[in-house]
Design an enzyme around this catalytic site. Structure first.
Site, mmCIF file in Angstrom:
data_model
loop_
_atom_site.group_PDB
_atom_site.id
_atom_site.type_symbol
_atom_site.label_atom_id
_atom_site.label_comp_id
_atom_site.label_asym_id
_atom_site.label_seq_id
_atom_site.Cartn_x
_atom_site.Cartn_y
_atom_site.Cartn_z
ATOM 1 N N GLY A 101 0.827 -1.217 0.000
ATOM 2 C CA GLY A 101 0.000 0.000 0.000
ATOM 3 C C GLY A 101 0.851 1.252 0.000
ATOM 4 C CB THR A 102 4.524 1.676 0.386
ATOM 5 O OG1 THR A 102 4.588 0.788 1.490
ATOM 6 C CG2 THR A 102 5.532 2.805 0.542
ATOM 7 C CG HIS A 158 -4.139 12.568 1.986
ATOM 8 N ND1 HIS A 158 -4.216 12.862 0.649
ATOM 9 C CD2 HIS A 158 -4.515 11.272 2.118
ATOM 10 C CE1 HIS A 158 -4.620 11.777 -0.009
ATOM 11 N NE2 HIS A 158 -4.814 10.806 0.856
ATOM 12 C CG HIS A 159 -2.980 12.253 7.514
ATOM 13 N ND1 HIS A 159 -1.663 12.050 7.807
ATOM 14 C CD2 HIS A 159 -3.300 11.287 6.593
ATOM 15 C CE1 HIS A 159 -1.203 11.006 7.139
ATOM 16 N NE2 HIS A 159 -2.186 10.520 6.385
ATOM 17 C CE LYS A 162 -0.571 10.938 0.798
ATOM 18 N NZ LYS A 162 -0.002 9.583 1.026
#
Ligand SMILES: NC(=O)C1=CN([C@@H]2O[C@H](COP(=O)(O)OP(=O)(O)OC[C@H]3O[C@@H](n4cnc5c(N)ncnc54)[C@H](OP(=O)(O)O)[C@@H]3O)[C@@H](O)[C@H]2O)C=CC1
Ligand SMILES: O=C(O)C1=N[C@H](C(=O)O)C[C@H](O)C1
Length: 269
Positions: A101-102, A158-159, A162
């Site tokens: 998933g990287t 995104h957060h 990231k």
């Protein structure tokens, strides 16, 4: 001893690592057999459940990835590009399915997965959710239907922890838009506008990234003409979405021929 596929989680202390451990533990189709962290990490040697602040799970965190992989049928890996490359060689050696998933991997790093893919099944995707993979298909269809009078812009949020931009998902969506248009993303990609950029070039595919707070992951693909806008959107509200997709991929990969696959293959899209 269980007959269910055994799963190892790398980057066990990470946001996704912890979510993956909970997801595997909650599944009745697989079992957690290992949790890997890097050498020197203060979780190494501890029970992973206790390290996460809960009950003991009977799995100790290890920094010996190959040893952990040798007892497993699949490795789920949401870490960082260099770590993922190292894990791919070890997963191939242990003949484990490697679910990656990287994000943020360069083309050169992606090409380096090829030797491992000759020995084991690799499933890699910038986003493991059904929703985003569907959105990717839709993006290609819309880009095919609309000409380049429509400017394509991919906006992601995104957060604040990231580390890569544009997100892996934004790049997947951009690739799909470029494919729909019959062009190469590298030839039309416009990311990081700043300063006197000049007017937008017709046919470019633009990327913008928002970073803040605890945003899990939001993606808009905008097709903008002088007369209207078509906007495709996906909003992830819980990381369990990605973890469930990754576990599905690990199970799907059992018994598959060695090679490189993605979530479209897993989901049959
Ligand atoms: N495909 C998908 O659906 C999704 C992909 N992602 C991607 O997953 C990755 C991880 O995200 P997230 O969990 O938020 O990140 P975190 O930073 O929370 O976790 C990363 C984990 O990887 C470990 N790690 C990093 N570098 C190395 C290394 N060189 N060797 C060994 N371990 C290492 C970290 O250990 P340490 O703390 O010691 O650095 C940490 O445990 C990102 O690339 C992200 O974009 C995220 C969500 C969904
Ligand atoms: O880092 C994250 O958090 C996420 N990363 C993936 C990406 O880069 O697209 C997937 C998801 O959006 C969350």
């Amino acid at each position: 001893m269980s007959n269910l596929p055994g799963i190892v989680i790398t980057g066990a202390s990470g946001r996704m690592g912890q979510m993956l451990i909970k997801t595997v533990m909650a599944s009745d189709k697989c079992t957690l057999v290992g949790a890997v962290e890097r050498e020197g990490h203060d979780w190494v040697g501890r029970d992973v459940g206790e390290a996460m602040g809960g009950a003991a799970l009977g799995v100790l965190v290890t920094d010996d990835a190959l040893e952990a992989f040798s007892h497993a049928q699949a490795v789920i890996d949401f870490t960082a590009p260099e770590a993922t490359l190292a894990f791919s060689a070890l997963a191939a050696q242990a003949h484990c399915v490697h679910v990656i998933g990287t994000t943020g991997m360069s083309d050169t790093q992606i090409a380096k997965l090829e030797p491992a893919g000759r020995h084991t099944t690799i499933i890699r995707a910038g986003n493991m959710s059904l929703g985003v993979n569907l959105l990717t298909k839709l993006t290609k269809m819309v880009a095919q239907a609309l000409d380049d009078e429509y400017d394509i812009e991919v906006v992601e949020a995104h957060h604040n922890r990231k580390v890569d931009a544009p997100s892996g998902t934004a790049l997947m969506l951009g690739e799909a838009a470029a494919e729909g248009r019959g062009v190469k993303l590298d030839d039309v990609r416009e990311s990081g506008r700043d300063g006197i950029t000049g007017a937008r070039k017709q046919g470019d595919i633009g990327f913008s990234a928002i970073r803040g707070g605890d945003i899990v992951g939001e993606h808009d693909v905008m097709f903008i003409s002088g007369e209207d806008r078509v906007i495709l959107r996906h909003v992830a509200t819980d990381r369990s979405l990605f973890a469930k997709g990754a576990v599905k991929a690990a199970l799907w990969g059992q018994g598959k021929k060695p090679g490189e696959y993605d979530m479209m293959d897993v989901l049959g899209l």
